[in-house]
Design a protein around this motif. Structure first.
Motif, PDB file in Angstrom:
ATOM      1  N   ARG A 155       0.855  -1.182   0.000  1.00  0.00           N
ATOM      2  CA  ARG A 155       0.000   0.000   0.000  1.00  0.00           C
ATOM      3  C   ARG A 155       0.893   1.234   0.000  1.00  0.00           C
ATOM      4  NH1 ARG A 155      -4.948  -1.154   0.646  1.00  0.00           N
ATOM      5  NH2 ARG A 155      -5.405   1.063   0.774  1.00  0.00           N
ATOM      6  N   PRO A 156       0.431   2.335  -0.604  1.00  0.00           N
ATOM      7  CA  PRO A 156       1.212   3.566  -0.494  1.00  0.00           C
ATOM      8  C   PRO A 156       1.047   4.140   0.916  1.00  0.00           C
ATOM      9  CG  PRO A 156      -0.838   4.001  -1.640  1.00  0.00           C
ATOM     10  CD  PRO A 156      -0.804   2.520  -1.379  1.00  0.00           C
ATOM     11  N   THR A 157       2.072   4.784   1.401  1.00  0.00           N
ATOM     12  CA  THR A 157       1.964   5.490   2.678  1.00  0.00           C
ATOM     13  C   THR A 157       1.435   6.888   2.400  1.00  0.00           C
ATOM     14  OG1 THR A 157       3.844   4.249   3.504  1.00  0.00           O
ATOM     15  CG2 THR A 157       3.234   6.236   4.726  1.00  0.00           C
ATOM     16  N   LEU A 158       0.347   7.246   3.054  1.00  0.00           N
ATOM     17  CA  LEU A 158      -0.218   8.581   2.836  1.00  0.00           C
ATOM     18  C   LEU A 158       0.437   9.575   3.784  1.00  0.00           C
ATOM     19  CD1 LEU A 158      -4.002   7.695   2.502  1.00  0.00           C
ATOM     20  CD2 LEU A 158      -2.234   7.755   0.749  1.00  0.00           C
TER      21      LEU A 158
END
Lengths: 373, 373
Positions: free
Chosen positions: B3-6
């Motif tokens: 997952r991308p880190t927001l």
């Protein structure tokens, strides 16, 4: 009277502009360009149906545009066979790049791109206070392995790849991009800028996978669709990612006439096919013109051809200057070794006829200038 | 697949949208509104010269717009008798508010506004990670003394004031605003949102003072000029302040047709005078309609009239709902005690004829609903 305190990030930013527009150059020169082949616009123009829709929409421009961009998003979603909540519309890919950086790169974190790639992306990264790590091109292509390696080693939050690439026009087959995507480290968001994909070979465009929240596909109506002035881009991705944009985007930022024009343009795919044929023909003609002058055109999947002038950046700059003096608006890459090239956007037959006459003159002038320097 | 880190800020933001558009409401209702009087658009439309210019510009929409917005900025500068480097053009005041917060409010710093004032400003403050301090209205006006006091005590970086105010339509004379400006603590940037100033009494608009770097004047083509769909706003301020925007704005973000339309609209001041006369007449007629039903219209300097429904927020909500059910798109303030009101944008004679027939029905329905609740 005092002064406002500026944010730490903005205070430290240089007053740089990503691209000086042709209009500013025309004002400085005191005369207009004859050929406008520098901004990778589509001189063939948008679909007549899009023009008609925009003309019809003009008197209604007293109304705000639908902030959900519903009709356009539905059309985009249908075109790509994804649900509408996988699509966000923005003020061109430029606007979406700014939002993507805001969504995924805290100040001080690392963002990876290629050295010489799209300056506007770098501009947005700087404005977010993130740290840009630049990976050299390899053989005039973005170096996917090195980019991935840098993203891994530097614990990047965002990785920028364009395919086809600007300013070189090069591209990777879908299979290579899919390998990159499969190897993305956790925590990284890949921004895959596909502004030029409509004119690329079909095998250069990976299938859209909305199950992967690490990949954002960026598309535009500015290039093949011929609506650069409309400022309509869009991003396709997983709903989890796309919904983050609703937290930060300017909901009423999309202009009404442009949005209506983009919808009509997307609905006229036969016109797009025809325009792409013109662009492919123009690429071949630009390549022929370059070869006729002893230069080497690079293969291009985009709506421009990058021409290796056969020497260093100073010589290519002299060629570009000589073109500009002869009223031809073109551009060139800014970073070595890419800067040995000039970049010429696809033009109509009549444009390229003029370009074919002017290029040899410009080359002679550049050779004389460099010889006497 | 990971997952991308927001970013910390975006991860924590609620998925709130400042305003649901009328189109979304129409889709939910399954039928269109008959009257579109909720978004403070100018139903009289833009100058015919602006419409003509936009129609003429449509086929040229394959070109990017001048990123320096030169011609429009020159016209705006001439109109206000300031140098062009005192003007920045943005994607509506909304876009400029986002940039202003980015320029002046570091995450965690305080931004002061009025409780119930423009929600889109609050949205941008949240997206920047700044802390919003809200000051209550006083007698349906923004409370200048209390706002100044809060800015001073909380060491605010940005202070937002709109004049005339939305959603109440109230305004302060220029002299009061000038006192506020003179008393601004060092370090504060005042965002003076004058979206509605073209329809205000002349003495409600302070002279523009470009020597003061603490004041940014925000104007738009969306209201009196009738070009909400064009998304063209601008800010006027000291060159030192204005040049900060070039560090963060989307340089190619302004659409070509809208920019050309705005220029033509600004050049047709006689049309603006005529439209303002229509708006003033419409305000009086809306006030008469309200009074005929026993309601109290508030004085308005804007292109809408806010009507005190004489009871609490629940009753005003019932009135609004009854209007919506009768195909009248209107809105209402969301925060007590302002929420006892509904807000109706100026319409044409025929629009207000319909509104005059529907309002008494809606009031009856609301009274019945509240009585039976």
């Amino acid at each position: 009277m005092g002064r406002p305190t500026l944010t730490r990030i903005v205070r430290d930013l240089p007053a740089l502009v990503p691209f000086v527009g042709p209009e500013a150059q025309e004002r400085a020169r005191g005369r207009p360009f004859v050929l406008r082949l520098g901004a990778n616009e589509n001189v063939f123009g948008p679909s007549p149906k899009a023009i008609g829709a925009m003309i019809e929409a003009a008197p209604q421009n007293w109304m705000y545009s639908d902030p959900e961009n519903h009709d356009l998003r539905e059309a985009i979603a249908a075109h790509h066979r994804v649900p509408a909540d996988c699509v966000v519309v923005g003020e061109g890919i430029d606007g979406l790049l700014g939002l993507a950086v805001k969504v995924a790169a805290d100040p001080g974190t690392v963002v990876v791109t290629s050295d010489g790639a799209y300056p506007t992306f770098n501009f947005h990264v700087a404005a977010q206070g993130a740290r840009l790590v630049k990976v050299p091109y390899c053989d005039d292509r973005e170096d996917l392995d090195a980019l991935l390696d840098a993203a891994r080693r530097r614990e990047a939050r965002v990785l920028y790849v364009s395919n086809p690439d600007n300013p070189m026009g090069s591209w990777w087959p879908a299979a290579d991009l899919e390998r990159l995507i499969a190897a993305l480290p956790d925590g990284v968001l890949l921004l895959l800028d596909e502004a030029y994909c409509d004119t690329a070979p079909p095998d250069a465009v990976p299938a859209i996978d909305i199950s992967n929240p690490q990949v954002l596909r960026l598309r535009t109506f500015s290039k093949a669709y011929g609506l650069a002035g409309a400022r309509i881009g869009y991003a396709v991705g997983s709903p989890d990612l796309i919904c983050q944009f609703d937290k930060v985007r300017n909901h009423y930022g999309i202009n009404r006439v442009g949005q209506i024009g983009a919808l009509a343009a997307m609905q006229d795919q036969p016109y797009l096919v025809e325009v792409v044929r013109h662009i492919v023909n123009a690429r071949e003609r630009i390549a022929d013109i370059a070869r006729s002058s002893g230069l080497v055109p690079l293969p291009s999947g985009a709506n421009f051809v990058t021409i290796d002038c056969g020497a260093d950046g100073a010589f290519a700059k002299a060629v570009l200057d000589a073109l500009l003096e002869r009223d031809v608006f073109a551009r060139k890459p800014g970073v070595a070794p890419l800067d040995r090239c000039i970049r010429v956007s696809c033009g109509r037959d009549e444009d390229l006829g003029i370009f074919g006459r002017i290029l040899p003159e410009a080359l002679d002038a550049a050779r004389n200038r460099v010889a006497s320097a």
